[in-house]
Design a protein around this motif. Structure first.
Motif, short mmCIF file in Angstrom:
data_model
loop_
_atom_site.label_atom_id
_atom_site.label_comp_id
_atom_site.label_asym_id
_atom_site.label_seq_id
_atom_site.Cartn_x
_atom_site.Cartn_y
_atom_site.Cartn_z
N ARG A 230 -30.81 -67.47 68.93
CA ARG A 230 -30.90 -68.87 68.55
C ARG A 230 -32.30 -69.26 68.06
NH1 ARG A 230 -31.52 -72.79 66.85
NH2 ARG A 230 -31.00 -74.94 67.37
N HIS A 231 -33.32 -68.50 68.48
CA HIS A 231 -34.69 -68.94 68.18
C HIS A 231 -35.60 -67.91 67.51
CE1 HIS A 231 -34.08 -72.79 70.08
NE2 HIS A 231 -33.53 -72.19 71.11
N ALA A 232 -35.25 -66.63 67.54
CA ALA A 232 -36.16 -65.63 66.95
C ALA A 232 -36.37 -65.92 65.47
CB ALA A 232 -35.60 -64.22 67.15
N ARG A 233 -37.51 -65.52 64.99
CA ARG A 233 -37.85 -65.70 63.56
C ARG A 233 -37.82 -64.38 62.81
NH1 ARG A 233 -36.82 -70.57 65.30
NH2 ARG A 233 -37.70 -72.18 63.96
N ASN A 234 -37.67 -63.29 63.52
CA ASN A 234 -37.72 -61.96 62.93
C ASN A 234 -36.73 -61.10 63.72
OD1 ASN A 234 -38.99 -59.84 61.30
ND2 ASN A 234 -39.78 -59.09 63.25
N LEU A 235 -35.69 -60.65 63.05
CA LEU A 235 -34.60 -60.01 63.78
C LEU A 235 -34.19 -58.71 63.09
CD1 LEU A 235 -33.07 -60.90 66.30
CD2 LEU A 235 -31.44 -62.09 64.84
N PRO A 236 -34.70 -57.59 63.60
CA PRO A 236 -34.28 -56.31 63.02
C PRO A 236 -32.77 -56.09 63.19
CG PRO A 236 -36.22 -56.04 64.40
CD PRO A 236 -35.69 -57.41 64.66
N GLU B 31 -31.42 -54.58 66.60
CA GLU B 31 -31.51 -55.55 67.70
C GLU B 31 -30.45 -56.63 67.54
OE1 GLU B 31 -35.04 -57.95 67.89
OE2 GLU B 31 -34.65 -58.53 69.97
N TYR C 126 -28.51 -64.94 73.78
CA TYR C 126 -28.27 -66.17 73.01
C TYR C 126 -29.60 -66.82 72.63
CZ TYR C 126 -27.10 -70.88 71.71
OH TYR C 126 -27.03 -72.06 71.02
N GLY C 127 -30.50 -66.95 73.61
CA GLY C 127 -31.80 -67.60 73.36
C GLY C 127 -32.58 -66.91 72.26
N THR C 128 -32.54 -65.58 72.26
CA THR C 128 -33.27 -64.83 71.22
C THR C 128 -32.60 -65.03 69.87
OG1 THR C 128 -33.97 -63.22 72.87
CG2 THR C 128 -34.13 -62.56 70.57
N TRP D 290 -27.35 -65.04 78.32
CA TRP D 290 -28.06 -66.24 77.88
C TRP D 290 -29.38 -65.90 77.22
CZ3 TRP D 290 -26.21 -70.60 76.61
CH2 TRP D 290 -25.06 -71.09 77.23
N ARG D 291 -30.05 -64.84 77.70
CA ARG D 291 -31.28 -64.42 77.02
C ARG D 291 -30.97 -63.92 75.61
NH1 ARG D 291 -35.88 -62.54 80.48
NH2 ARG D 291 -35.64 -63.68 82.42
N LEU E 188 -23.29 -75.58 74.03
CA LEU E 188 -23.81 -75.16 75.32
C LEU E 188 -23.15 -75.97 76.43
CD1 LEU E 188 -27.59 -74.85 74.47
CD2 LEU E 188 -25.73 -73.28 74.07
N ASP F 99 -27.49 -64.12 83.00
CA ASP F 99 -28.88 -64.18 82.55
C ASP F 99 -29.07 -63.32 81.30
OD1 ASP F 99 -31.74 -64.79 82.90
OD2 ASP F 99 -31.91 -62.65 83.34
#
Lengths: 362, 362
Positions: A283-289, A292, A279-281, A276-277, A360, A273
């Motif tokens: 794969r989809h975040a728009r703002n990535l410090p 992080e 990966y999900g972040t 995969w979370r 995936l 979990d």
């Protein structure tokens, strides 16, 4: 000067290829030899003119050194701040040589670097010369052989400062003797997640080894990436020092693999979990410090290591680590990005790589 | 008895269709009328035999009521705990009627519900009868017309307890008069994110309205979903009460849309990032606790509302909300899941729906 990265063979990133032994855990192996030219003051004490004579002499000599025949030469003190950050992010120059210790500072006069394949030579760092060999994966012996070859070739062309009893002389006494630092950049999320890492790091110190963060001395540990290296150089041979590191790192790799086994067995779905979370972040975040991103990329690397995710090579994982750094994002954008802009660009870059390369499960 | 959900027309979920006005913001509109049979004690005071006579009488009458001709009749007190939780998760019965207020409790003797299309009638709740009409989207007038029709038909078959001056008599004096509660289930993430929600909720109270969480009285607000309803029923007509609710809710919808506009304009990428992260977690997590799912689904609904994500209909969003609940997951699995198992099943269910239906931008 404008730094043309295309002139650097492999962009100084040959080690990214991810081909060596245990390349999923050990990102790279490095040998560094500190050397100084006889007849000059150490860089920290040398006047500007002396530092410039040193850099000119090294540059002139490089042409005669077979290992450096194809090397690109970069005058770091003539680079823009962005270019210096870029070289630092590629681990080609230290924070000090890049003049990045204070915002707005210049690089030291005469700062330079020679780059070719696995090899980099810093000029006018703490010592006149810092010979470095990077190898992909866990390959300290290969790096040592290559570094010794380079050392012999350079010694034939340049008079190195040495003492018959102590060995090579260096600006800092801790490097005197062999001038050798052998290190690996190693990813230890299993030991961190099982909270075994404290014991392992303590154990290192009892064996004469030490650890640092991704960017070397004084840098924080980010993304569960540790640089493990020898602490002493005096009074032992190069082979002794590197063999000791290899033995201990081999044991650390085993401990890391055991920890991953324990995690899969006792906390399988919790770890799945978590990864995969991550990966999900990514794969989809728009703002990535940046920080992080490092931590999430650590999760991604572990997910690949545990075969949760396929399609991502070690090369891609290494590339994500290097090219998602701020100066690399600015370089790709063709202008200096603010931190906020870099966070958006980082998210976009990571997203695209994952959209194209990750597969995936059903 | 074993509850066969296929016998419930639309599974009692006709309102999920997401077809009404402002269906992206107002999930459903509900009219509830509290009615009691003359000559019986209120359920809370009635003995078991009396409660059983009531439920038998209502059931027998239903066949003669045109609006209930196709209704399924469910004796809630004969359902298993899982079936009772399922009915509650579908908002067909209250927590009290389902006997869910304490773990291990039974439903009250004679508890029943009639279900057909948009209509549900609870029997032996706080009042003998709770007539409910659910409509998809923002359609209080439609729900009121349908509820009044049902009320007239039932009054023709059953003697309702009423007082010539006060109106319909109810167990709790706050319901006396019309016995009407008009409510909407409304999604207000914009007002929550802009921190305007406090003022808006305060404003409701000045207008004689109140708010509750998703599961009615005493339930927490989850996933930015609010039930807004009238507080008083005495001394005003049904039309007055419902017109007042419609006017105020229309204003709340405007405020919500303004808040979304402000968010898009002033914090576009922060919101985009937040919503895409919610999507990434829903799309990839392996373990999804109920409360987290509600909050992430709120993000997903907002993402669809802001046109960040396409392919997800309001129907799918509504379906995710209902079918990701624990009893629904247990029902789908064919056995009672533990909380831990439900968290895994929830993650799997949400993941599959999104993999099949969501379309990501280029």
């Amino acid at each position: 000067m404008t730094l043309d990265l295309s002139l650097l063979p492999d962009g100084g990133l040959h080690w990214l290829i991810g081909s060596g032994e245990h390349a999923g855990i050990v990102l790279s192996s490095r040998i560094r030899l500190a050397r100084n030219l006889a007849g000059f003051a150490f860089p920290t004490r040398a006047r500007e003119g002396e530092r410039l004579r040193i850099v000119h002499q090294v540059r002139a000599t490089a042409a005669k050194v077979p290992s450096l025949r194809d090397a690109a030469f970069v005058r770091v003190d003539e680079c823009t701040p962005l270019e210096r950050r870029l070289l630092h992010e590629r681990h080609l120059v230290s924070r000090e040589l890049a003049g990045l210790e204070r915002p707005g500072a210049d690089a030291p006069t005469g700062a330079g670097v020679l780059v070719t394949g696995d090899v980099g030579v810093m000029v006018n760092e703490e010592d006149h010369l810092r010979l470095q060999v990077f190898r992909s994966g866990f390959d300290i012996p290969g790096a040592l052989r290559q570094a010794e070859q380079l050392d012999r070739e350079m010694a034939a062309a340049l008079p190195f400062a040495a003492h018959p009893e102590f060995g090579f002389l260096t600006a800092c006494p801790t490097n005197t003797g062999t001038g050798l630092r052998a290190s690996v950049l190693i990813h230890l999320p299993g030991l961190v997640l099982t909270q075994e890492i404290g014991k392992v790091l303590q154990g290192l110190q009892h064996m004469g080894l030490t650890y640092r963060g991704l960017y070397g001395e004084g840098s924080d540990v980010l993304g569960n990436l540790f640089q493990i290296s020898n602490q002493t150089t005096l009074g032992r041979s190069e082979e002794d020092l590197s063999d000791q590191l290899v033995r201990v790192v081999r044991r650390v790799i085993e401990r890391e693999e055991e920890a991953r086994g324990v995690l899969s067995r006792d906390a399988g779905y919790i770890i799945e979990d978590k990864l995969w979370r991550a990966y999900g972040t990514l794969r989809h975040a728009r703002n990535l410090p940046a920080e992080e991103a490092m931590n999430l990329l650590s999760g991604l690397r572990l997910a690949v290591g545990l075969n949760l995710l396929s399609g991502l090579s070690v090369y891609t994982l290494n590339k994500l680590l290097i090219f998602s750094q701020s100066a690399h994002l600015s370089h790709a954008a063709g202008r200096v990005l603010t931190d906020g802009e870099a966070n958006l660009a980082r998210a976009r870059y990571v997203r695209q790589i994952l959209a194209n390369e990750a597969r995936l499960p059903g």
